[in-house]
Design an enzyme around this catalytic site. Structure first.
Site, PDB file in Angstrom:
ATOM      1  N   GLN A 172       0.834  -1.193   0.000  1.00  0.00           N
ATOM      2  CA  GLN A 172       0.000   0.000   0.000  1.00  0.00           C
ATOM      3  C   GLN A 172       0.871   1.246   0.000  1.00  0.00           C
ATOM      4  O   GLN A 172       1.265   1.741   1.050  1.00  0.00           O
ATOM      5  CB  GLN A 172      -0.959   0.004   1.193  1.00  0.00           C
ATOM      6  CG  GLN A 172      -1.958   1.127   1.075  1.00  0.00           C
ATOM      7  CD  GLN A 172      -3.053   1.049   2.105  1.00  0.00           C
ATOM      8  OE1 GLN A 172      -3.135   0.124   2.900  1.00  0.00           O
ATOM      9  NE2 GLN A 172      -3.901   2.049   2.094  1.00  0.00           N
ATOM     10  N   PHE A 173       1.156   1.758  -1.199  1.00  0.00           N
ATOM     11  CA  PHE A 173       2.019   2.923  -1.323  1.00  0.00           C
ATOM     12  C   PHE A 173       1.414   4.162  -0.668  1.00  0.00           C
ATOM     13  O   PHE A 173       2.123   5.073  -0.263  1.00  0.00           O
ATOM     14  CB  PHE A 173       2.367   3.206  -2.793  1.00  0.00           C
ATOM     15  CG  PHE A 173       1.263   3.843  -3.586  1.00  0.00           C
ATOM     16  CD1 PHE A 173       1.211   5.228  -3.720  1.00  0.00           C
ATOM     17  CD2 PHE A 173       0.286   3.080  -4.203  1.00  0.00           C
ATOM     18  CE1 PHE A 173       0.202   5.825  -4.456  1.00  0.00           C
ATOM     19  CE2 PHE A 173      -0.715   3.659  -4.940  1.00  0.00           C
ATOM     20  CZ  PHE A 173      -0.766   5.040  -5.066  1.00  0.00           C
ATOM     21  N   THR A 174       0.092   4.198  -0.492  1.00  0.00           N
ATOM     22  CA  THR A 174      -0.542   5.377   0.089  1.00  0.00           C
ATOM     23  C   THR A 174      -0.172   5.594   1.559  1.00  0.00           C
ATOM     24  O   THR A 174      -0.463   6.657   2.106  1.00  0.00           O
ATOM     25  CB  THR A 174      -2.079   5.310  -0.048  1.00  0.00           C
ATOM     26  OG1 THR A 174      -2.563   4.154   0.619  1.00  0.00           O
ATOM     27  CG2 THR A 174      -2.491   5.299  -1.514  1.00  0.00           C
TER      28      THR A 174
END
Length: 150
Positions: free
Chosen positions: A78-80
């Protein structure tokens, strides 16, 4: 590297209508890889997660690790988790690693966590549009950033 660890009574990942991961009691771990992350971050985090005592013992006290509680694990990229929200209303993801850096580190994270816990680790799919379902048990949610070890 940032992780959000959620103790769950059940969790699953669905991609394009197909369930790719499905557990009952255990951990759902969201992993965000930063461009500056290294294997040192992975080793430190995985050792910490493997020993994290967030499951109840016979007295209901959080004294057991995921392995001691015989729980399962799902890891989802999850890059966010590296969203910068200080300016404006549109998050910036400039600190998030590009796929050529992030994918090998994410895969190493999964392998290292498997070695640390002795568990088969289920995963989402890096970069896919995933639907993550969970029942957070407790709720227990813990954020760990490997850049804040001290």
């Amino acid at each position: 590297m940032r992780v959000v660890i959620q103790r769950v009574s059940e969790a699953s990942v669905t991609i394009e209508g197909r369930i790719t991961a499905d557990i009952q009691k255990g951990l759902l771990i969201l992993v965000g890889v930063e461009g500056a992350d290294t294997n040192e971050d992975i080793n430190w985090l995985c050792a910490k997660i493997a020993k994290l005592r967030i499951f109840g013992d016979d007295n209901g006290v959080m004294n057991l690790s995921v392995t001691e509680a015989d729980g399962d694990i799902i890891v989802v990229s999850q890059f966010t988790l590296h969203a910068a929200t200080k300016k404006g209303n549109r998050p910036s993801y400039i600190k998030a690693a590009k796929p050529d850096v992030a994918i090998p580190l994410y895969e190493d994270f999964v392998k290292t966590l498997q070695q640390e816990t002795g568990k088969v680790i289920q995963t989402g799919e890096f970069g896919a549009d995933m639907k993550v379902a969970l029942v957070n048990d407790g709720p227990v949610t813990i954020l760990i950033d490997s850049k804040n070890k001290e």
